[in-house]
Design an enzyme around this catalytic site. Structure first.
Site, PDB file in Angstrom:
ATOM      1  N   CYS A   1       0.839  -1.215   0.000  1.00  7.97           N
ATOM      2  CA  CYS A   1       0.000   0.000   0.000  1.00  7.97           C
ATOM      3  C   CYS A   1       0.867   1.255   0.000  1.00  7.97           C
ATOM      4  O   CYS A   1       0.519   2.255  -0.646  1.00  7.97           O
ATOM      5  CB  CYS A   1      -0.922   0.016   1.223  1.00  7.97           C
ATOM      6  SG  CYS A   1      -2.095  -1.342   1.261  1.00  7.97           S
TER       7      CYS A   1
ATOM      8  N   ARG B   1      -7.977  -4.117  -3.237  1.00  8.45           N
ATOM      9  CA  ARG B   1      -7.420  -2.999  -4.011  1.00  8.45           C
ATOM     10  C   ARG B   1      -8.381  -2.710  -5.174  1.00  8.45           C
ATOM     11  O   ARG B   1      -8.230  -3.283  -6.258  1.00  8.45           O
ATOM     12  CB  ARG B   1      -6.020  -3.349  -4.523  1.00  8.45           C
ATOM     13  CG  ARG B   1      -5.054  -3.682  -3.416  1.00  8.45           C
ATOM     14  CD  ARG B   1      -3.652  -3.942  -3.903  1.00  8.45           C
ATOM     15  NE  ARG B   1      -2.883  -4.577  -2.830  1.00  8.45           N
ATOM     16  CZ  ARG B   1      -2.326  -3.919  -1.810  1.00  8.45           C
ATOM     17  NH1 ARG B   1      -2.440  -2.617  -1.746  1.00  8.45           N
ATOM     18  NH2 ARG B   1      -1.667  -4.575  -0.879  1.00  8.45           N
TER      19      ARG B   1
HETATM   20  C1  BEZ Z   1       0.538  -4.609   1.843  1.00  8.49           C
HETATM   21  O1  BEZ Z   1       1.733  -4.853   1.879  1.00  8.49           O
HETATM   22  O2  BEZ Z   1       0.111  -3.517   1.479  1.00  8.49           O
HETATM   23  C2  BEZ Z   1      -0.451  -5.673   2.197  1.00  8.49           C
HETATM   24  C3  BEZ Z   1      -0.141  -6.969   1.863  1.00  8.49           C
HETATM   25  C4  BEZ Z   1      -1.049  -7.974   2.190  1.00  8.49           C
HETATM   26  C5  BEZ Z   1      -2.239  -7.657   2.840  1.00  8.49           C
HETATM   27  C6  BEZ Z   1      -2.536  -6.341   3.131  1.00  8.49           C
HETATM   28  C7  BEZ Z   1      -1.638  -5.343   2.790  1.00  8.49           C
END
Ligand code: BEZ
Length: 220
Positions: A56, A133
């Site tokens: 993110c 997402r």
């Molecule tokens: C992230 O790194 O943004 C992420 C990865 C897996 C689940 C939720 C967020």
């Protein structure tokens, strides 16, 4: 909005391409905002799973990096996750400190999940506590024009989001379509002929590059 339950999963009537974008009022890092405030501008409404997570963070930097190009297309960014406003504020400050990128777009704190559920951003079988997402491209009349979903594990491609907005606006402006991997400046697709005569005409049109009656391209 209608709601039912199937196998204990809440099923709502979710927005689809061509639908009026569901209206909402939300708390954001820029204060309270309503979707209707954006009438007259295009909006890229996107959700992310959680603040202070690495994928993110890369996406936020990516969205900020395309924000000036989007603004030139009369398009505003609006982020969302189910984290609190304090978390959002701390995270955007942290991104600026650690990565030197100031996040300038508002981020919705959707703790109640009101907006994320309205837009189908929660994928309960992937995670019931985080938004996936999702990207909703909403036009200046507040119609949903495109929807993209990516899973938690995969960061989105910012160039594609920018390309998508350009392609949608080009299609609107010139009544054309855009081929696979189209980039601005490249030839566009002439819409299909509605009649036999129209098919004949387009084959003889010197401005068109036709392979066959159904496959013609032209410069803008
Ligand atoms: C992230 O790194 O943004 C992420 C990865 C897996 C689940 C939720 C967020």
């Amino acid at each position: 909005m209608t709601e039912e339950h199937v196998n204990n999963t809440e099923v709502r009537s979710l927005p689809r391409i061509g639908d009026a974008a569901p209206q909402f009022e939300a708390v954001t890092t820029h204060g309270n905002l309503k979707l209707e405030d954006y009438k007259g501008s295009w909006v890229v409404l996107f959700s992310h799973p959680a603040d202070f997570t690495p994928v993110c963070t890369t996406e936020f930097i990516g969205f900020q990096n395309i924000s000036a190009d989007l603004k030139e297309l009369n398009t505003e960014l609006l982020g969302l996750s189910v984290d609190s406003i304090s978390s959002h504020i701390a995270w955007v400050r942290n991104i600026e400190e650690n990565f030197g990128t100031k996040i300038e777009f508002p981020v919705i704190a959707d703790l109640s999940m009101d907006v994320s559920k309205k837009y189908g951003m929660i994928m309960p079988n992937e995670s019931s506590t985080e938004a996936s997402r999702a990207v909703f491209v909403i036009d200046e009349k507040q119609v949903v024009r495109s929807i993209i979903y990516y899973p938690l594990s995969t960061g989105r491609n910012m160039d594609e989001i920018l390309r998508l907005v350009k392609a949608l606006q080009t299609a609107d402006e010139h009544q054309v379509a855009t081929p696979a991997d189209w980039q601005p400046g490249e030839k566009v697709i002439v819409p299909p002929a509605a009649t036999q005569e129209g098919a004949e005409e387009r084959m003889n049109n010197k401005d068109y590059e036709c392979v066959d009656f159904y496959f013609c391209k032209r410069d803008l």
